[in-house]
Every structure is written in structure tokens, then in C-alpha cells.
Design an enzyme around this catalytic site. Structure first.
Site, short mmCIF file in Angstrom:
data_model
loop_
_atom_site.label_atom_id
_atom_site.label_comp_id
_atom_site.label_asym_id
_atom_site.label_seq_id
_atom_site.Cartn_x
_atom_site.Cartn_y
_atom_site.Cartn_z
N CYS A 195 0.80 -1.21 0.00
CA CYS A 195 0.00 0.00 0.00
C CYS A 195 0.84 1.27 0.00
O CYS A 195 0.54 2.22 -0.74
CB CYS A 195 -0.96 -0.01 1.18
SG CYS A 195 -0.13 -0.34 2.75
N HIS A 242 -2.41 0.61 6.90
CA HIS A 242 -2.66 0.81 5.48
C HIS A 242 -2.30 2.25 5.12
O HIS A 242 -2.20 3.11 6.00
CB HIS A 242 -4.15 0.53 5.20
CG HIS A 242 -4.48 0.44 3.75
ND1 HIS A 242 -3.86 -0.43 2.90
CD2 HIS A 242 -5.38 1.13 3.00
CE1 HIS A 242 -4.36 -0.29 1.69
NE2 HIS A 242 -5.29 0.66 1.72
N ASP A 276 -7.87 4.75 -3.40
CA ASP A 276 -6.98 3.74 -2.83
C ASP A 276 -6.38 2.93 -3.97
O ASP A 276 -7.01 2.01 -4.49
CB ASP A 276 -7.77 2.82 -1.89
CG ASP A 276 -6.83 1.91 -1.11
OD1 ASP A 276 -5.62 1.89 -1.44
OD2 ASP A 276 -7.31 1.23 -0.19
#
Lengths: 321, 686
Positions: free
Chosen positions: B422, B466, B482
């Protein structure tokens, strides 16, 4: 243990007490180095109890019984117990008398004042229980007739704890009939040296004269009963007994009969010490002899045996102030 | 011989203990002390623990007559050395760690001279203080049974030490201690619930416990993957109503604005201006969070939080909750969030400037790529779409173990390795956005959470950490993008452990997969959560709530004090009544009192009566130890024997009392005995 009398009280300096002390002294010359066991034997006799001596052969069990009978002036018999011994061999048997054309009861060896029952655990349970019944009732019944045993009547039984083959261990209920169980044990080195040097001790007995007789033994037994037992002492005895009951490590605690025996034995011990009242020390002195064979640990394989249980009991129960 | 003399004189009024009992009392005391030390073993320096063990071994050896106890000078030197060592290490004798160390060391030295009952009490008291210190420094649930065990151990040791001649068996002592603790338990619960809780930090010690894992205020390639190896809980969240669906469980942490080409970081707190309220849209969630300690200031909240919760916390314009202090102990707060809300206000000029800034000389290829994509797209929204398309089709792979990147990390990633997690994706995406002139920022936080059906809460672990991106789009406001979800869509709905099988080892997989293990794990976590919330977190507010429920609306401390006192009296009455029903030993009569006086006199002369000694045996013992006293002692003891056990008229009791009262053990004999004692010590030393 102190033999001091209670001060301010006339000591029982009568003839029997003196004779008793002389008997103790004489026994100590025959059985060397075992003053405590000798006193316990005498106490057991004076408390009208029967004695079980448990030990290996050759440490003087029979000599002790013989000397006891001789010095106290009692008649005695000895029965060697074997597995084929029958009750009649002890109690006696009715035989037909041709002269009178009647059955006549011929007394067995039990009709004596001191019976030495050697190796009692070799006899069959039936014979054992015949003897033990006679011990309890102080009489025997044969063919619907009851014969009283002489008075005093005192059984000294011996057993060898290490023999197991062909023996019948006494069950708890029959062990309970014996007021005391003592062990003699090997003598100390210096006494053993003396034994080795002088040879057979039983020969000494023929040179000794009896110091008492049956009648005076009975009077002594009366005197023992008169020794005072106070309430505080009963408290202590009850505390001791209470401590043996309801314990996880014991199969059985002490019975009321054991308690009575403990008090009688303590009375006798106090009398031997010349006291008119029982002290806690007297109870402590006789406790292991009276209680050890009645206390059975739940796991007999463990190192704890009756003797140690009794010693432990004394350590745990405080003397009430 | 000299030893016996010392023991007897040290404990003249106590009955002499047999050596076995002496050892047993020592072992219990030592066990209590060692228990206290071991509870602190990682808080105090190693030498203190070693000293404690050595002192215990020494005193046991001395009790077994294998060693000699140190003299007064050695003990004094030891104590001074300990104080010096503590001072050298901590520069103070104050504070939790220095105090615990000092306590452990001094208790150990005290054990070396613990011969009387009072000494043992002191050592056991030290152990109890160590327990208290342990309670202050660590309060999590797994320690609670340990603390209870140590309390039990200390009380048992005290029972053994207190009992004359140690006639109390080990089991009996443990039983007695357990019963006493149980009797005290209602009192403890009452005090816990109703003792006035001062809102100040009167007894809050400086907390030295610091969490090792948690979100930092920077993001470099690799920082998130460190976190993902930790399964420690980050926080737990209880929802009023159903929890949000997995794809909306974005928990917002620090937002990062500054990029140096490799690391993202956050501007200093004073840079941020005032916060405008966000407009609630559609999906409101009310929830309560219990945050575990972490090194940062961040109070995590579901994206986007509508306002700051009650407490020392501030909501910054980028919608981050920043606490005034680092989160050193668990905190609980309630918040309201709207998962669909957007920040509608356009960024101010200086914010815009900051969120567009890139280091000019770094990542040149990415810079060019971003500018090209923006040119080709035409609009900002199309630019975002085409960039995401690049991520989808560019052959990127999601992995927790990417190859290392160079100083131009985004160039290396986009054109070289194409492997990352991420952090890499968010970083590269925001960089491209800024290159194309769209204000963008990196948001770090947590994604997801495990639903615990037993406790009814979401457990979010450090491994759920994250990072994602936010871009400013005209008309839509700050929009969450995202890029990880584009590359690996399953990451949204499943935990990272499920998603990346290689990330966890085989035993861990077992723990995660087997159903009953999962149930046990969740039950344990629920118990922990209850403990943290209801027991450790029981503060003034919880107390007021409880009182209100009991009908006391606005209690004052005085009222609480009175209520507590009333409860205490009630407890005392109940326990006292229970005790009064126990069989009581009869009051000693006149004779017993006189006999005790006699025994006390003899004990002072050096011959204490053992509990199991009758008067005649005691007379023998006196004769053996003090022949000079034997005659009188025997007369007195035997007249006691006759009064107690004989058929005696009661009028001689007064004589006995007078005789006991009149008997003085002459000082001459005592001093003579003292010199003899000294001589025997000297001869023993020779």
C-alpha cells in the site's frame, strides 16, 4: 523422663512399691540397655493389658517374658504357635475319664498367669481368634461350660515382622486387643559387648528370687486404677485422639477403646514413676507403644509408619496449660 | 552451641522453633520475596535479581548449617553498596524503577538477618510492596493471575511465620491465606467501586511503559510492512448498531503532506489552521474506541470523523485527531463518523501549495509521466482514471516483501520493480497527481478489522495498517483514492493475513484458520478488552455513571467517603459476626496465668517451654540448661503439675501464685551466664 514425685505429697513407700522398683532394677540386669521397654512391659501388666512384642528373633523377647514372670512370681506357660496349632491345643480339651465314667476338662496352657504366645502370626486365624477371645473375656467356654482364667492373666505375644511366608497377619480388630506393642531392637554396642562376654542371660534368673507374687500384682493393679486422672489431662488425651481422626493419610483413627487404654497405660506409667496423678508426660511416654499399632497409614509402602505417626502426633498437639 | 544461645536470646518470648520449622518459615519468606522480585524482573536491573537469589541461597545454606551468616559490618556494607549502585544507575532513589530496585535489594539483605518473626514480617512486607510496584507498572490481564498468586504466596508466608513453632502445615497455611483473601475481597471491591477517585493524577506515576509499534508520522518504503508483522491490537471499536461494511472500514491516522523524494512526512502542528465542520451526508456511525498505547499522538477514527471527541485532542483541518500527549496508556473515546462525507471547501492557497510541492530534482521520469498523463487526460477526473488504469494494467504486483528501492523511490518503483504494498502505491499515486497539478496527500491509518462476536466489537491490529491517497477534485472535494484496491481488490474485504498467505508462517496460519482456536483467541481478546475497559479504565466518569445508576445523582467526595465508611462498617460487622461464631478457646484461668508468668520468667532466663512440654519435662529441660535454677524451678513446676493434674485442694493456688510472683531470677546468675555464653562463642570461633 523424670521420676520425680509431686512434692508435698507422701510417697507411696509401701512394700509393693519398693518391690516393684526392685523388679525394675532386676529386669534391667537381665535385659540390658532397654529400661524404657522394661517399664512399658511392667506398665502394660499393671494396666491389665496384653503385650505384643514385634521384633526379629534373638533380641530377647522370650527372655523378657520369662524374666517378667519369674520376678513377679507368676506362673507361666509358653506356646509356640504354628500353622497346624488348633484352638484346643491352647484352651484345653475334654477327655473321657474311665475311672469316673465322665468327661473331664483338661486345662490347656492358657490356664496360667502369664502366657507367652510365641510367633502368634504363624497360627491360623481360627486359633488366633480363640486366644484373642480368651484375652478379652478372661474366660474360656468349652462344651457349654465356662472356665475362668486365673487372675492376673497376662498374654505376651511375639511376632516377627519380616516373615511373610506362611503367616497370618493379625487384623486390626485383633491388634486392638493388645494394649501395647513394643519393639526391642538391637542393643547398643556396649551392652552387646557385655552380652557377648557373659553369655546366656536366662541363667541369671535361677539365681534371682521373685520379688512379688500374684496377690501383690493384683494389689498393684488396684493401685494403678486409683491414680488420679484430672479433667485437663482428659482434655489432652481427647485432643490427641481427635488429631488422629478424619485425616486423609490414615485408614483409621484411634478408637474410644484405644483412648481408655491410653489412660490406663498412662496411669500405670505414673504409678511406676511414683506419682499419684497422671501428667501429660506419662501420656506422651506410653503413646507410641499404645497407639502405633492402631494407626495404619493409608499407603503402607510409604516411609511413614505407626511409630512416626505417633511421634508426629506428639509434636503437633500442644499440652494445654 | 553459640548459635543456639543467640537464637534463644533473639526470640526469648517466642517458643523455640525446631530447626525444620525454622527452615520452612525461611523457605516461605524467601519464596514470597523472590516472587515479588520476579514480578519486576524486567523492570529492575539484573544485578538486583542476582543479589536477591544469592541472598536467598545464602540464608538457606546458613539455616542448613552449611554456611555462616554475615556479620553486622558485612550486612551494613552490603546495604550501602546497594544504595550506591541504585544511585549510580538511576541518579535517584525516587521513582518506580529505582524504588523497586532499592526495595528488592534491601529486602534481600534483610532476609540475611531474618531470624525472628518480626524480621520475617518485614521481608514479606517488602515483597508486598514489590507487588504494589508491579501493579503500578503493568496492569494487563495476563498479569492479574500472577499478582493474585503473589498476594496469596505472601499471605501464606505470613501465616507460616505468624504461627508459633510453625505448627501450621503448608496446605493449612495456604488455605488460611486463601480464606483471608476471600474475606477481604468484598472490601476490595467496595473500595474499587466507591473510593473517591480524584481526577488529578495524585498517584499517577510517570509512566515508563511505551508501545513499540504503531503508526509514525512519516512514511518510507518499508515502514508499513514492519507494522504488518505485528499482530498486536491497535484499537477496538464498539458500534452503536451494525459496523460499517468491510470496504468502508478506513480508519484515519496521520495525513502526510511533505515528500522529499523518498519519505513522506507531516508538517509541524502549528502549521495547520483552524478546522471547519464537515457536512454530514448519509452514513453516520456512532462508536466508542479503546486505543492501545502507541508511540504517536494519533487518535484513530473512522474516516471521516465529524468532530473531536471529548478529551485532550484536536481535530486538524486534514481531519486528523491529534492528542495533546503520546498515547502511553489505553484511552477510550466516543466519536461520530460519516463514511461518505467529503471535505467540500477548496484548500486554501498555502495548503494547495503544500499539497502540490515536489522535490524538483528527484524522480524525474515520474514527474514527466504525471505531466504527460494530465495533458492527455484533459480533466482532473479523467487524469485520476487514467492513472489508476496505469496501475491496473502496468503489471504491478502486491507483495509485502518488495525489492529495495533507491533514492528516487517512485521512479524505481514505477519503471523498475513494480512490486510493492500500500505505501508504495499511495506514494507513487500521490506523486503522479502532484506532478499533474492535482493537490493530493497520503493518508495513513488502518483498513479493516476483525469482528469479535463474543465481545461485539471490531478488533483492528497493527497488521491492518494501510496507506491510501486523497486528491482534491473540483466539485467533489477531497476524494479518497486507494490505488492498492485497484491492484489488489481483495485487500479491501479480507485481512492482510488471508490475502497474502506468504506473509504469515505455518503455525500462525493454523491459529488463523482452525475454528476453535479462532474462538479461543476471540474469547481471550474479548476478556482483555473487558479488562482494559471496565477494570483498568474505571475512572471518575465510570464511577459517576455507576453512582447515578444507584440513585446518587451528584455525589460529593464527602458523601462518597461516608458511603465507603458505612460499607466498611457493614463489612466489619459481617466478618466480625462470622468470627464470633467460631469456637473460642476458653479464657485462661488463674492457674494458667500464673503458669504463663512462670514460663515467661524461665524463657527470659534462656529456657523457653516448648508447646508440647509438660511441667515435668520442662523441669528436666531447665535442669539441663540452667542447673542453677533447677531446684526452685522444679518445685514450682511440680506444684503447678499437682494443682493442674492432681486431686488438690484449691487453697494452694494462692501459694503458687505468690511463689511465682516472688521468684526473681538473680542478676548474678544471669550475668555469669552471659559471660559464659560469650566465652563459648569465642571458643567456638577459635
Amino acid at each position: 523422663m523424670s521420676a520425680d514425685p509431686i512434692p508435698g505429697r507422701p510417697q507411696p513407700r509401701d512394700a509393693e512399691a519398693v518391690a516393684l522398683q526392685r523388679a525394675v532394677a532386676a529386669l534391667e540386669t537381665v535385659i540390658l540397655g532397654k529400661p524404657r521397654q522394661i517399664r512399658l512391659c511392667l506398665a502394660c501388666l499393671l494396666a491389665r493389658g496384653h503385650l505384643l512384642i514385634e521384633d526379629v528373633p534373638g533380641v530377647g523377647k522370650t527372655t523378657l517374658a520369662h524374666a517378667l514372670a519369674h520376678l513377679l512370681g507368676l506362673g507361666w506357660q509358653r506356646v509356640q504357635f504354628t500353622s497346624d496349632l488348633l484352638p484346643a491345643d491352647i484352651v484345653g480339651v475334654s477327655v473321657f475319664d474311665r475311672a469316673t465314667q465322665q468327661f473331664r476338662f483338661r486345662n490347656g496352657p492358657i490356664f496360667t498367669q502369664l502366657l507367652l504366645a510365641d510367633e502368634i502370626n504363624r497360627a491360623s486365624p481360627r486359633t488366633q481368634s480363640a486366644l484373642l477371645e480368651a484375652m478379652e473375656e478372661r474366660q474360656v467356654s468349652v462344651d457349654l461350660t465356662t472356665y475362668r482364667l486365673p487372675d492376673p492373666f497376662f498374654v505376651v505375644a511375639t511376632e516377627n515382622p519380616h516373615e511373610e511366608l506362611g503367616t497370618f497377619a493379625l487384623p486390626e480388630s485383633q491388634l486392638d486387643r493388645f494394649l501395647m506393642r513394643i519393639t526391642l531392637g538391637y542393643p547398643e554396642a556396649r551392652f552387646e559387648r557385655e552380652l557377648l562376654r557373659k553369655g546366656e542371660r536366662r541363667d541369671l534368673l535361677s539365681e534371682m528370687t521373685p520379688v512379688l507374687d500374684a496377690a501383690s500384682v493384683l494389689r498393684l493393679q488396684q493401685a494403678v486404677r486409683a491414680v488420679h486422672v484430672s479433667d485437663p489431662l482428659l482434655d489432652y488425651v481427647q485432643a490427641l485422639i481427635e488429631r488422629t481422626r478424619g485425616r486423609a493419610d490414615l485408614k483409621l483413627g484411634l478408637s474410644p477403646r484405644a483412648g481408655q487404654g491410653l489412660i490406663r497405660a498412662a496411669q500405670a506409667w505414673a504409678h511406676l514413676a511414683g506419682r499419684q496423678a497422671v501428667l501429660p508426660e506419662d501420656v506422651q511416654a506410653v503413646l507410641s507403644a499404645v497407639a502405633a499399632h492402631r494407626l495404619e497409614p493409608r499407603e503402607p509402602a510409604g516411609a511413614v509408619d505407626g511409630e512416626r505417626l505417633a511421634a508426629d502426633l506428639l509434636e503437633r498437639v500442644p499440652v494445654p496449660i | 552451641m553459640s548459635r543456639d544461645h543467640r537464637v534463644a536470646s533473639a526470640s526469648a518470648h517466642e517458643p523455640a522453633r525446631p530447626p525444620g520449622a525454622e527452615l520452612r518459615a525461611l523457605l516461605w519468606t524467601a519464596a514470597a520475596l523472590l516472587g515479588g522480585v520476579l514480578l519486576q524482573v524486567d523492570r529492575i536491573p539484573l544485578w538486583a535479581t542476582v543479589t536477591a537469589c544469592l541472598c536467598v541461597a545464602w540464608s538457606i545454606a546458613a539455616c542448613l548449617r552449611r554456611a555462616r551468616l554475615p556479620g553486622r559490618s558485612i550486612k551494613g556494607a552490603l546495604a550501602l553498596a546497594m544504595i550506591a549502585a541504585v544511585l549510580a544507575m538511576f541518579r535517584t532513589l525516587n521513582g518506580l524503577e529505582a524504588g523497586s530496585t532499592l526495595l528488592a535489594a534491601m529486602g534481600s539483605v534483610k532476609l540475611l538477618e531474618a531470624r525472628t518473626r518480626r524480621d520475617r514480617y518485614i521481608v514479606i512486607g517488602t515483597a508486598l510492596f514489590l507487588l504494589l510496584a508491579a501493579c503500578l507498572s503493568r496492569q494487563s490481564l495476563p498479569y492479574a493471575p500472577l499478582y493474585a498468586a503473589e498476594a496469596w504466596l505472601c499471605c501464606s508466608a505470613m501465616a507460616v511465620a505468624a504461627h508459633p513453632e510453625s505448627s501450621l502445615g503448608n496446605r493449612a497455611a495456604a488455605r488460611l491465606a486463601a480464606r483471608s483473601l476471600l474475606i477481604a475481597l468484598p472490601l476490595a471491591v467496595l473500595a474499587f467501586l466507591f473510593f473517591p477517585r480524584l481526577s488529578g493524577s495524585l498517584w499517577a506515576l510517570p509512566n515508563t511503559g511505551s508501545a513499540v509499534t504503531g503508526l509514525g508520522d512519516t512514511l518510507a518504503p518499508g515502514s508499513i510492512s514492519d507494522l504488518s508483522e505485528s499482530s498486536d491490537p491497535a484499537f477496538r471499536a464498539w458500534f452503536d448498531g451494525p459496523p460499517p461494511p468491510p470496504a468502508e472500514r478506513y480508519w484515519r491516522g496521520p495525513v502526510l503532506h511533505d515528500f522529499d523524494g523518498y519519505t513522506w512526512s507531516r508538517p509541524p502542528p502549528w502549521w495547520f489552521g483552524t478546522t471547519t465542520a464537515a457536512a454530514p451526508a448519509s452514513r453516520l456511525y456512532r462508536y466508542r474506541i479503546t486505543l492501545e498505547p502507541s508511540p504517536g499522538h494519533w487518535w484513530l477514527a473512522l474516516d471521516t470523523v465529524l468532530g473531536p471527541p471529548a478529551g485532550l485532542v484536536r481535530l486538524t483541518p486534514d481531519r486528523v485527531l491529534v492528542g495533546a500527549q503520546p498515547v502511553t496508556k489505553p484511552i477510550t473515546y466516543s466519536a461520530v463518523s460519516d463514511t461518505r462525507a467529503r471535505d467540500p471547501d477548496p484548500p486554501t492557497a498555502r495548503v494547495r501549495l503544500r499539497d502540490l510541492r515536489l522535490p524538483p530534482d528527484r524522480n524525474p521520469r515520474s514527474l514527466a509521466l504525471g505531466q504527460r498523463l494530465r495533458r492527455e487526460a484533459g480533466t482532473d477526473a479523467a487524469f485520476v482514471r487514467s492513472t489508476l488504469e496505469l496501475f491496473r494494467t502496468g503489471g504491478f504486483r502486491y507483495t509485502l516483501t518488495p525489492p529495495p528501492l533507491g533514492a528516487d523511490s517512485v521512479d524505481d518503483f514505477l519503471f523498475g520493480t513494480r512490486q510493492g504494498f500500500c505505501g508504495h502505491f499511495a506514494s507513487a499515486f500521490v506523486m503522479l497527481m502532484r506532478a499533474g497539478g492535482v493537490p493530493a496527500r497520503v493518508v495513513t491509518g488502518y483498513l479493516g478489522g476483525e469482528w469479535n462476536p463474543i465481545g461485539g466489537y471490531l478488533l483492528v491490529r497493527q497488521s491492518d495498517a494501510h496507506a491510501w491517497a486523497e486528491v482534491w477534485l473540483q466539485g467533489r472535494g477531497w476524494t479518497r483514492i486507494d490505488p492498492t484496491a485497484i491492484v489488489a481488490p481483495e485487500r479491501l474485504t479480507r485481512g492482510i493475513d488471508e490475502f497474502l498467505p506468504d506473509a504469515v508462517s505455518a503455525p500462525e496460519r493454523l491459529i488463523l484458520d482452525v475454528r476453535w482456536i479462532v474462538a479461543v483467541r476471540q474469547a481471550w481478546d474479548a476478556a482483555n478488552a473487558w479488562w482494559t475497559n471496565e477494570v483498568i479504565g474505571f475512572d471518575l466518569r465510570s464511577q459517576l455513571t455507576l453512582l447515578r445508576r444507584l440513585g446518587i445523582a451528584a455525589p460529593r467526595p464527602a458523601q462518597l467517603g461516608w458511603a465507603l465508611a458505612a460499607c466498611l462498617i457493614g463489612w466489619l460487622a459481617v466478618t466480625g459476626w462470622q468470627f464470633s461464631r467460631l469456637p473460642r478457646p476458653p479464657r485462661p484461668d488463674r492457674l494458667a496465668r500464673a503458669y504463663r508468668r512462670l514460663c515467661l520468667k524461665l524463657a527470659r532466663a534462656g529456657v523457653a517451654r516448648r508447646r508440647t512440654q509438660g511441667p515435668a519435662a520442662y523441669a528436666d529441660a531447665v535442669a539441663a540448661r540452667r542447673p542453677d535454677l533447677a531446684a526452685t524451678a522444679r518445685v514450682l513446676l511440680m506444684s503447678y503439675a499437682e494443682l493442674r493434674y492432681g486431686p488438690s485442694p484449691p487453697d494452694r493456688l494462692a501459694d503458687f501464685e505468690r511463689a511465682v510472683a516472688r521468684w526473681r531470677i538473680s542478676p548474678r546468675t544471669r550475668s555469669a551466664r552471659g559471660s559464659r555464653g560469650k566465652r563459648s562463642v569465642a571458643s567456638a570461633r577459635r
